[in-house]
Design a protein around this motif. Structure first.
Motif, short mmCIF file in Angstrom:
data_model
loop_
_atom_site.label_atom_id
_atom_site.label_comp_id
_atom_site.label_asym_id
_atom_site.label_seq_id
_atom_site.Cartn_x
_atom_site.Cartn_y
_atom_site.Cartn_z
N LYS A 72 0.80 -1.23 0.00
CA LYS A 72 0.00 0.00 0.00
C LYS A 72 0.83 1.28 0.00
O LYS A 72 0.39 2.30 -0.51
N HIS A 73 2.04 1.23 0.61
CA HIS A 73 2.80 2.46 0.81
C HIS A 73 4.24 2.41 0.33
O HIS A 73 4.95 3.41 0.43
N GLY A 74 4.72 1.26 -0.14
CA GLY A 74 6.10 1.15 -0.60
C GLY A 74 7.12 1.18 0.52
O GLY A 74 8.29 1.50 0.29
N ILE A 75 6.72 0.84 1.74
CA ILE A 75 7.61 0.85 2.90
C ILE A 75 8.08 -0.58 3.13
O ILE A 75 7.27 -1.50 3.27
N THR A 76 9.40 -0.76 3.22
CA THR A 76 9.94 -2.10 3.41
C THR A 76 11.15 -2.05 4.34
O THR A 76 11.65 -0.98 4.67
N VAL A 77 11.61 -3.22 4.75
CA VAL A 77 12.80 -3.35 5.59
C VAL A 77 13.99 -3.44 4.65
O VAL A 77 14.04 -4.31 3.78
N LEU A 78 14.95 -2.55 4.84
CA LEU A 78 16.06 -2.43 3.89
C LEU A 78 16.97 -3.65 3.89
O LEU A 78 17.35 -4.13 2.84
N ASN A 79 17.35 -4.17 5.03
CA ASN A 79 18.25 -5.33 5.08
C ASN A 79 17.44 -6.58 5.40
O ASN A 79 17.67 -7.26 6.37
N SER A 80 16.50 -6.87 4.54
CA SER A 80 15.54 -7.92 4.83
C SER A 80 16.02 -9.29 4.33
O SER A 80 16.43 -9.41 3.18
N PRO A 81 15.95 -10.33 5.16
CA PRO A 81 15.60 -10.20 6.57
C PRO A 81 16.79 -9.76 7.41
O PRO A 81 17.91 -10.23 7.20
#
Length: 149
Positions: A72-81
């Motif tokens: 919905k917002h394009g927000i993610t965890v950068l060093n995933s996982p």
């Protein structure tokens, strides 16, 4: 399934992370902020949770994106996982990035990521002198999409 005990200190005003459904693998992590944080497009920030863990020996916690925030917002965890080791005692923080074209506002208490705790195996290397010392498999060296779309 076996339940393991994990010690936790909650310095935030949020409830402890909880599984949101019977078969959920991840626990939602919430932001612990003194004031709102705005993530500009392309910006990344380390968001505190106020949580401090003592994971059981032989376990790790993986920090993963929340699918709804990503879709919905394009927000993610950068060093995933992201990985939290069992001997880490600092605050759990989440490195978020805004991949959208719009600023995104994070308030304290907002669910920002999920945490999956799992067991792992440590390995010991056995160095070999030749590629021929590695066993053959049907797949062999095929990788990066060799099995089709």
């Amino acid at each position: 399934m076996e339940n393991s005990i994990c010690k936790i200190f909650n310095a935030s005003c949020n409830a402890l992370p909880a599984y949101e459904s019977v078969h959920a693998a991840g626990l939602d992590l919430r932001a612990d902020l003194e004031e709102k944080v705005v993530l500009a497009p392309g910006e990344r920030k380390l968001i505190p949770t106020g949580l401090f863990l003592e994971l059981p020996e032989g376990c790790e916690a993986q920090i993963r994106p929340r699918s709804g925030l990503a879709a919905k917002h394009g927000i993610t965890v950068l060093n995933s996982p992201g990985t939290i080791d069992a001997d880490y005692r600092g605050e759990v923080k989440v490195l978020l990035i805004n991949l959208s074209q719009e600023p995104f506002e994070i308030q304290t208490g907002e669910r920002i990521a999920q945490m999956v705790v799992s067991r792992f195996t440590q390995i010991r290397w056995q160095e070999v002198s030749s590629l021929l010392d590695l066993s053959e498999t049907e797949r062999g060296a095929g990788g990066f999409g060799h099995t089709g779309k």
